[in-house]
Write a protein that holds these residues in place. Structure first.
Motif, PDB file in Angstrom:
ATOM      1  N   GLU A 137       0.845  -1.203   0.000  1.00  0.00           N
ATOM      2  CA  GLU A 137       0.000   0.000   0.000  1.00  0.00           C
ATOM      3  C   GLU A 137       0.871   1.240   0.000  1.00  0.00           C
ATOM      4  O   GLU A 137       1.972   1.241   0.571  1.00  0.00           O
ATOM      5  CB  GLU A 137      -0.919  -0.011   1.217  1.00  0.00           C
ATOM      6  N   CYS A 149      -5.718   1.494   4.266  1.00  0.00           N
ATOM      7  CA  CYS A 149      -7.100   1.504   3.789  1.00  0.00           C
ATOM      8  C   CYS A 149      -7.971   0.667   4.719  1.00  0.00           C
ATOM      9  O   CYS A 149      -7.472  -0.154   5.499  1.00  0.00           O
ATOM     10  CB  CYS A 149      -7.182   0.972   2.367  1.00  0.00           C
ATOM     11  N   HIS A 159     -17.435  -1.031   0.773  1.00  0.00           N
ATOM     12  CA  HIS A 159     -16.674  -0.286  -0.225  1.00  0.00           C
ATOM     13  C   HIS A 159     -15.224  -0.271   0.239  1.00  0.00           C
ATOM     14  O   HIS A 159     -14.942  -0.197   1.437  1.00  0.00           O
ATOM     15  CB  HIS A 159     -17.204   1.148  -0.368  1.00  0.00           C
ATOM     16  N   LEU A 161     -11.206   1.258  -0.989  1.00  0.00           N
ATOM     17  CA  LEU A 161     -10.307   1.985  -1.882  1.00  0.00           C
ATOM     18  C   LEU A 161      -8.878   1.760  -1.408  1.00  0.00           C
ATOM     19  O   LEU A 161      -8.541   2.073  -0.262  1.00  0.00           O
ATOM     20  CB  LEU A 161     -10.631   3.480  -1.887  1.00  0.00           C
ATOM     21  N   LYS A 162      -8.055   1.204  -2.282  1.00  0.00           N
ATOM     22  CA  LYS A 162      -6.675   0.878  -1.907  1.00  0.00           C
ATOM     23  C   LYS A 162      -5.738   1.348  -3.020  1.00  0.00           C
ATOM     24  O   LYS A 162      -5.962   1.059  -4.202  1.00  0.00           O
ATOM     25  CB  LYS A 162      -6.533  -0.637  -1.715  1.00  0.00           C
ATOM     26  N   ILE A 163      -4.686   2.069  -2.631  1.00  0.00           N
ATOM     27  CA  ILE A 163      -3.655   2.491  -3.575  1.00  0.00           C
ATOM     28  C   ILE A 163      -2.464   1.557  -3.373  1.00  0.00           C
ATOM     29  O   ILE A 163      -1.780   1.640  -2.353  1.00  0.00           O
ATOM     30  CB  ILE A 163      -3.231   3.952  -3.351  1.00  0.00           C
ATOM     31  N   TYR A 201     -14.776  -4.663  -8.894  1.00  0.00           N
ATOM     32  CA  TYR A 201     -13.734  -3.647  -8.728  1.00  0.00           C
ATOM     33  C   TYR A 201     -13.344  -3.012 -10.057  1.00  0.00           C
ATOM     34  O   TYR A 201     -13.588  -3.557 -11.139  1.00  0.00           O
ATOM     35  CB  TYR A 201     -12.503  -4.239  -8.052  1.00  0.00           C
ATOM     36  N   THR A 202     -12.700  -1.866  -9.921  1.00  0.00           N
ATOM     37  CA  THR A 202     -12.058  -1.200 -11.054  1.00  0.00           C
ATOM     38  C   THR A 202     -10.594  -0.982 -10.710  1.00  0.00           C
ATOM     39  O   THR A 202     -10.233  -0.812  -9.540  1.00  0.00           O
ATOM     40  CB  THR A 202     -12.721   0.161 -11.372  1.00  0.00           C
ATOM     41  N   GLN A 204      -7.188   1.334 -11.810  1.00  0.00           N
ATOM     42  CA  GLN A 204      -6.579   2.439 -12.546  1.00  0.00           C
ATOM     43  C   GLN A 204      -5.072   2.284 -12.438  1.00  0.00           C
ATOM     44  O   GLN A 204      -4.502   2.349 -11.339  1.00  0.00           O
ATOM     45  CB  GLN A 204      -7.012   3.780 -11.968  1.00  0.00           C
ATOM     46  N   ARG A 223      -4.698   1.843  -8.561  1.00  0.00           N
ATOM     47  CA  ARG A 223      -5.740   2.326  -7.660  1.00  0.00           C
ATOM     48  C   ARG A 223      -6.874   1.318  -7.758  1.00  0.00           C
ATOM     49  O   ARG A 223      -7.522   1.187  -8.792  1.00  0.00           O
ATOM     50  CB  ARG A 223      -6.210   3.719  -8.090  1.00  0.00           C
ATOM     51  N   GLU A 225     -10.445   0.105  -6.533  1.00  0.00           N
ATOM     52  CA  GLU A 225     -11.691   0.494  -5.884  1.00  0.00           C
ATOM     53  C   GLU A 225     -12.675  -0.652  -6.041  1.00  0.00           C
ATOM     54  O   GLU A 225     -12.945  -1.089  -7.162  1.00  0.00           O
ATOM     55  CB  GLU A 225     -12.268   1.775  -6.465  1.00  0.00           C
TER      56      GLU A 225
END
Length: 398
Positions: A137, A149, A159, A161-163, A201-202, A204, A223, A225
């Protein structure tokens, strides 16, 4: 190269030798495909799609899924043997397979009793799904046992969100297992493991994967999500999953992969050495000592890995699934020692092969072996692991 891990598996009580032999034979089929495209995969830093197609065709992605969910029910010995075989052919293919099976082991080991995860196991076997992992992360780095996250749950849905700086083959996976804090108020070490599939999920893409080695793993940053049902969170705390399953399975399968890479390097060196000896009957080539040293070091890796597999079998037979300081220290030591010794083996092989090993495109080329194996001490950096091991030894009173 011989397959010592396969022989260990075939002698393992309680495992059908015919099933194990069939999986090993299938692995050799895939290895031939992987080897054919390995140089191109490395040169272009592209995903080994041909090898993945062969893995699916041979039904090897579901090899570790228990037979109760229509998988092959392969033991860790068999999966390690497959990783070794694939690693000798294409390091990236072998690493992708190893990382996938690590995720399968986590679901199989800690998801039984959860209808969602049992359904996932059946789908892995039936559809030959490929699973990836998101544990690193942006704010945490590679600290496996901490997350920034958190799972944001609302009733039966969540929900996330993880970078992530790296998600190996994330763009090509059918699902991802991601670590996160249990909820927004949880401490960084109060983690869970969340299973998300395509449609949940998506991704990026945040960077490119242009590296020294393991180029075909396509471990870009993403990214991530995701949204789904709370039921997709494994019911066991991630700390237990990591201690009991993820860490030991990771270090065993990675070590088997590294053994395969090093073993192929030694085989190439032995082939050149024999040719030199035949050209000058009655005298040993100057590289004789390096061949002997490379083989000796390879045998040490085989012995260390074989011992780790034997102890895992003993724990399984004794139904001893709890973590311990000694288990953690042993598995940490396996990873750090094999990752460094495999590099030493290829170094010795390079001294045998000389310029034929240094050059690309010869039967004795070893550049890719060396570059790929430099990832070994860096994947969860050995310095971090050794510091953790020292802390474990301070606490261990056994």
């Amino acid at each position: 190269m011989s397959a010592p891990l396969a022989r260990v598996e075939l002698a393992h009580p309680g495992v059908d030798p015919a099933s194990s032999a069939a999986l090993i034979a299938a692995a050799h089929v895939v290895a031939a495909v992987a080897a054919e495209h390995g140089d191109q995969v490395d040169r272009e830093a592209r995903f080994p799609q041909e090898a993945l197609a062969a893995l699916r065709e041979q039904r090897l992605l579901g090899a570790m899924v228990p037979t109760a969910y229509d998988g092959a029910g392969a033991s860790l010995d068999t999966i390690a043997a497959i990783c070794q075989i694939l690693g000798a052919a294409c390091s990236s293919t072998g690493m992708i397979y190893a990382m996938h099976q690590i995720q399968v082991a986590c679901v199989a080991g800690h998801g039984v009793g959860s209808s969602w995860h049992e359904s996932l196991l059946a789908r892995i076997a039936a559809e030959q799904l490929l699973l990836a992992s998101a544990t690193s992360e942006e704010t945490i780095g590679g600290a496996l046992r901490n997350s920034g996250c958190a799972v944001d749950a609302d009733g039966e849905h969540f929900h996330l969100l993880k970078i992530a700086p790296t998600i190996s083959y994330g763009a090509y996976a059918d699902g991802i297992l991601a670590t996160a804090r249990r909820h927004a108020d949880a401490s960084p070490s109060d983690q869970v493991l969340v299973c998300v599939l395509h449609g949940d999920y998506t991704l990026q893409c945040l960077n490119t994967w242009d590296t020294l080695g393991m180029r075909g793993t396509c471990s870009n940053g993403f990214r991530l999500e995701a949204a789904g049902q709370v039921a997709q969170v494994l019911p066991v705390a991630f700390g237990e999953i990591a201690d009991v399953t993820m860490t030991p399975v990771s270090h065993i399968l990675w070590s088997a992969l590294w053994l395969g890479i090093a073993g192929d390097a030694v085989q190439r060196a032995k082939n050149l050495f024999r040719g030199q000896a035949r050209a000058r009957p009655g005298s040993l080539p100057p590289s004789a000592s390096h061949v002997a040293e490379a083989v000796s070091q390879l045998q040490m890796i085989e012995g260390r890995l074989g011992l780790a597999l034997a102890r895992q079998r003993q724990r399984h037979a004794a139904a001893s699934v709890s973590a311990s300081f000694s288990l953690a220290a042993e598995m940490n030591g396996l990873k750090t020692s094999v990752s460094e010794m495999a590099l030493q083996v290829v170094h010795q092989a390079m001294l045998v092969c000389g310029m034929a090993g240094y050059k690309q495109g010869t039967p004795y080329s070893l550049g890719r072996h060396l570059r790929d194996l430099w990832s070994a001490p860096l994947m969860i950096n050995n310095d971090r692991i050794l510091a953790n091991t020292a802390n474990l030894l301070l606490a261990d009173r056994s």
